[in-house]
Design an enzyme around this catalytic site. Structure first.
Site, PDB file in Angstrom:
ATOM      1  N   CYS A  62       0.837  -1.198   0.000  1.00  0.00           N
ATOM      2  CA  CYS A  62       0.000   0.000   0.000  1.00  0.00           C
ATOM      3  C   CYS A  62       0.877   1.255   0.000  1.00  0.00           C
ATOM      4  CB  CYS A  62      -0.914  -0.014   1.220  1.00  0.00           C
ATOM      5  SG  CYS A  62      -1.845   1.513   1.460  1.00  0.00           S
ATOM      6  N   CYS A  70       0.383   3.594   2.932  1.00  0.00           N
ATOM      7  CA  CYS A  70       0.994   3.066   4.151  1.00  0.00           C
ATOM      8  C   CYS A  70       2.494   3.351   4.159  1.00  0.00           C
ATOM      9  CB  CYS A  70       0.761   1.553   4.253  1.00  0.00           C
ATOM     10  SG  CYS A  70      -0.978   1.068   4.272  1.00  0.00           S
TER      11      CYS A  70
END
Length: 636
Positions: free
Chosen positions: A33, A36
Site C-alpha cells: 500500500c 501506508c
C-alpha cells in the site's frame, strides 16, 4: 526512533494483548500500500515521540500482506489500509475517525492515545498509567503539605489542554517525581499559590508550573527529567523481534519488460480472490452485485491458462445461479480452493512476481499486477467483442471500466487510492464511447497516477514512475508538436493492443498444479531464477512473501443448504468454454487425485482386459483339445 515501533505478527499480537498490562495502538497495513509506505515516517516519529509511554500504551504495526498475519487481519475485520485499532486487555476497539486526512498528524494521534487512556476507569486503565484527570484545589494543598522526599510537579492548564497529560505520561519511567495537573480557572487560588507568570517554577521540592499560552511540552518534560535525583527506572519490557534474523535471500527473476507474464496476473488474481475479498466475511446487496459483475468480466476476458479460465467460468456460473441476496465469502473460497477436487481446475496459492517484482519486497507487487490485469481486460474487450455477448455488457463500451471502478471503490485495500481513482472516473469516464477509447482512457489515467506518485516513498528507485510507454518500448508513440513533447495516440493504441494481447503473454515462472503441494516439481522457467541481490538493492531485503490460502483462516461457518445444492448442481452441469466434461468429484488414491471419470475408465479397462484374457484362455483351451483329438493314435 525507527526502532520504537513494535512490529507484531499474528502470534505476538495475540500474546501482547493477552499478557501485557499496557494498551496497544496498532496500525494494520499492507506492505504494497503506497499510502501506508508514505505514512511510515510519521508512524515511526510518533513511536519515538511517545517512547516513554510504553508502560501505559505502545505503538505497533502489523503487516497484513504477510502470510502468517492474514488470519488475524481477517479476525479483526481489516478491509482497508492503513486501519488503526487500539487494544487493552485482549479487546480491540475501532477508532471512530480511523485517523483520516489531517487526523493522521502526529499530534492528533498522540491526543487520541491520551483520550483512550483517560476514558478508561481506574480498574480498566493500564496499571502503569497514572491518573490523567485534573485534581481539585484541596488536593493541591494536600500535596503541598504532604509532599515527602520526592518532587511534586503541578501543571496548571485549561480543561481542553493536553499539555499536562502529555507531561504526566512523559515522566512515567522516572522515579523521585510525581506529576499532576490542575485547572487554571480559579485565579484567586493561583495568586494564593504565587503563580503569577507563565511559566513559573520554584526551586523547592514542590514545583508549580503554569501554561496558558502555547504548549511547551518539551520544556516542561526536559526540565523535570533534569532535576537532581530524578532518574529513569529500570523497566523490564519484552524484547522486540530481530528483523535481521528473519530476513530472507531475495530471489530475483530475470524478465523481458516488453512481455507480460502469466505469473503476475495469476499472483494478483490469487491475492484478489483469496486475501482482499476474503477480508469480507459475507457479501450482500451492492457488494455482491459488484463481485458477480467483476467475476463475469474476468471469466469472459481473462487471457490466462485453461485451468484458471475454467475456474473463473465455474465461479461465474455458480454466482449467477445463486438465489440468495447474501452469501458467506467462505462459500466462494471453497470453490476457488477447489475443495471438491475437480479435475483441471487450478489457481496458484503463492505469490510470484516477475514483471511486477520490486527491488524491495514492499515495492510494486500487487498494485502493479492489478494495473496489468485491468489493461489486459480492456484490450481483450476491444479485440474480442463477442466475448461479453449474453452477459448484459455486450453493448456497453464502458463495461470493463465501470466494473473495475466499482471493484476498486468497494474492495481495493488502499482506500485513499480508491478515492483518487473515483475522482478520475467522475471527471471523464462518461466520455468513453468505444472499446478503443476505454483502452486509451485507462492508459491516460495510469500515467496521471504515475505523475502523482513520482518521487513518492512508494516509488521503486529501480523502476521509477515514468510516463509510459517509454521511447525505447514504443518510439512511434512519441512525437513533438511545436517543440512540445506529445503522444501519437494512434500508435499508442496499436502498441497497447499488442503489448496487452494474449499472444504477448509468457508462462515462464508460472506455477503448475504440482507446485502447490509438497515436493512439487519446479515450474517452467523456475530453473532460470538467480538467487542474487539485484543491482541497487540493499543487502538483506526480503523477497515477496507467499500468501497463505484461506484454508488457514480458521473454522468456517456452516453454509446454507441452498448454497451447497447450487454448487453441487453447477459442478455436475459445468460444460462451458474451455471446460472438460469429465468434471466431477475426485478421490485421492496413493497420493494422486483421480476424477470420477478417471476411476470409471480404470474400471472399464480392467473389466475389458479381464474379458479379453478369459476369451483368449477358452480359445486356446478349445484349440488345444481339438489338436489332441486330431493327433490321437489308439494303441493296437
Amino acid at each position: 526512533g525507527e526502532d520504537a515501533v513494535w512490529v507484531l505478527d499474528s502470534g505476538s499480537v495475540r500474546g501482547a494483548t493477552a499478557n501485557s498490562s499496557a494498551a496497544w495502538l496498532v496500525q494494520f497495513y499492507s506492505s504494497w500500500c503506497g499510502h501506508c509506505i508514505g505514512y511510515a515516517p510519521t508512524w515511526r516519529a510518533l513511536a519515538g515521540d511517545v517512547r516513554d509511554w510504553a508502560s501505559a500504551i505502545r505503538v505497533a504495526a502489523l503487516d497484513c500482506m504477510e502470510e502468517k498475519n492474514q488470519a488475524v487481519c481477517h479476525d479483526y475485520d481489516i478491509h482497508f489500509y492503513p486501519t488503526f485499532r487500539v487494544s487493552i486487555y485482549k479487546e480491540f476497539s475501532k477508532l471512530e475517525n480511523n485517523f483520516k486526512g489531517p487526523d493522521r498528524e502526529l499530534r492528533t494521534v498522540r491526543q487520541t492515545m491520551i483520550d483512550f487512556l483517560q476514558n478508561h476507569t481506574e480498574g480498566r486503565r493500564p496499571p502503569a498509567c497514572p491518573p490523567l484527570d485534573p485534581i481539585q484545589p484541596s488536593d493541591v494543598l494536600s500535596l503541598l503539605d504532604h509532599r515527602g522526599s520526592h518532587y511534586v510537579a503541578i501543571v496548571f492548564e485549561s480543561n481542553s489542554s493536553y499539555l499536562g497529560r502529555e507531561v504526566i505520561l512523559d515522566l512515567i519511567p522516572y522515579e523521585s517525581i510525581v506529576v499532576v495537573r490542575a485547572l487554571d480557572g480559579d485565579k484567586a487560588f493561583l495568586e494564593r499559590l504565587g503563580v503569577s507568570s507563565v511559566p513559573s517554577c520554584s526551586s523547592h521540592l514542590c514545583l508549580l508550573l503554569s501554561c496558558s499560552g502555547k504548549p511547551l511540552r518539551a520544556f516542561f518534560s526536559s526540565y523535570l527529567k533534569s532535576l537532581p535525583d530524578v532518574r529513569k527506572k529500570s523497566l523490564s519490557l519484552p524484547e522486540k523481534p530481530n528483523e535481521e534474523e528473519n530476513s530472507e535471500v531475495v530471489v530475483w527473476r530475470e524478465f523481458d519488460k516488453s512481455k507480460l507474464y502469466t505469473a503476475d496476473l495469476e499472483s494478483g488474481l490469487h491475492y484478489l480472490l483469496r486475501v482482499e475479498l476474503a477480508a469480507h466475511k459475507s457479501l450482500a446487496g451492492a457488494e455482491l452485485k459488484t463481485l458477480k459483475d467483476f467475476v463475469t468480466v474476468l471469466a469472459k476476458l481473462f487471457p490466462g491458462r485453461p485451468p484458471v479460465r475454467k475456474l473463473l467460468e465455474m465461479l461465474q456460473e455458480w454466482l449467477a445461479s445463486l438465489p440468495l441476496d447474501r452469501i458467506p465469502y467462505n462459500a466462494v473460497l471453497d470453490l476457488v480452493n477447489n475443495k471438491m477436487r475437480i479435475s483441471g481446475i487450478f489457481l496458484t496459492n503463492h505469490i510470484k512476481w516477475v514483471g511486477c517484482q520490486g527491488s524491495r519486497a514492499e515495492l510494486r507487487g500487487y498494485p502493479c499486477s492489478l494495473w496489468k490485469l485491468f489493461h489486459t481486460l480492456t484490450v481483450e474487450a476491444s479485440t474480442h467483442p463477442d466475448a461479453l455477448v449474453g452477459t448484459g455488457f455486450e453493448d456497453d463500451p464502458q463495461a470493463v471500466l465501470q466494473t473495475m471502478r466499482r471493484y476498486i471503490h468497494t474492495f481495493f485495500g488502499c482506500k485513499k487510492c480508491g478515492e483518487h481513482f473515483e475522482e478520475m472516473a467522475k471527471e471523464s469516464m462518461d466520455s468513453v464511447k468505444t472499446p478503443d477509447q476505454a483502452i486509451l482512457w485507462l492508459w491516460k489515467k495510469h500515467n496521471v497516477v504515475n505523475g502523482r506518485l513520482a518521487g513518492h516513498l512508494s516509488e521503486d528507485p529501480r523502476f521509477p514512475k515514468l510516463q509510459w510507454p517509454t521511447p525505447d518500448l514504443c518510439p512511434a508513440c512519441h512525437e513533438e508538436i511545436k517543440g512540445l513533447a506529445s503522444w501519437d495516440e494512434g500508435h499508442v493504441l496499436t502498441f497497447l493492443k499488442q503489448h496487452y494481447n494474449r499472444d504477448n503473454l509468457l508462462d515462464t515462472y508460472s506455477a503448475d498444479q504440482a507446485d502447490s503441494g509438497e515436493g512439487g516439481t519446479l515450474a517452467r522457467g523456475e530453473e532460470e531464477e538467480k538467487r542474487l541481490t539485484p543491482p541497487e538493492m540493499p543487502h538483506g531485503d526480503r523477497d515477496a512473501q507467499s500468501v497463505r490460502p484461506p484454508s488457514a483462516l480458521g473454522p468456517r461457518p456452516a453454509l446454507p443448504d441452498s448454497l451447497h445444492h447450487s454448487l453441487d448442481m453447477k459442478l455436475q452441469n459445468l460444460d462451458g468454454p474451455g471446460a472438460h466434461k469429465e468434471v466431477g468429484g475426485a478421490a485421492p488414491f496413493l497420493g494422486v487425485d483421480f476424477s470420477s471419470l478417471d476411476m470409471s475408465l480404470c474400471v472399464v479397462l480392467y473389466v475389458a482386459s479381464s474379458l479379453f484374457l478369459m476369451v483368449m484362455y477358452f480359445f486356446f483351451r478349445v484349440r488345444s483339445r481339438r489338436w489332441k483329438v486330431k493327433h490321437h493314435h489308439p494303441a493296437v
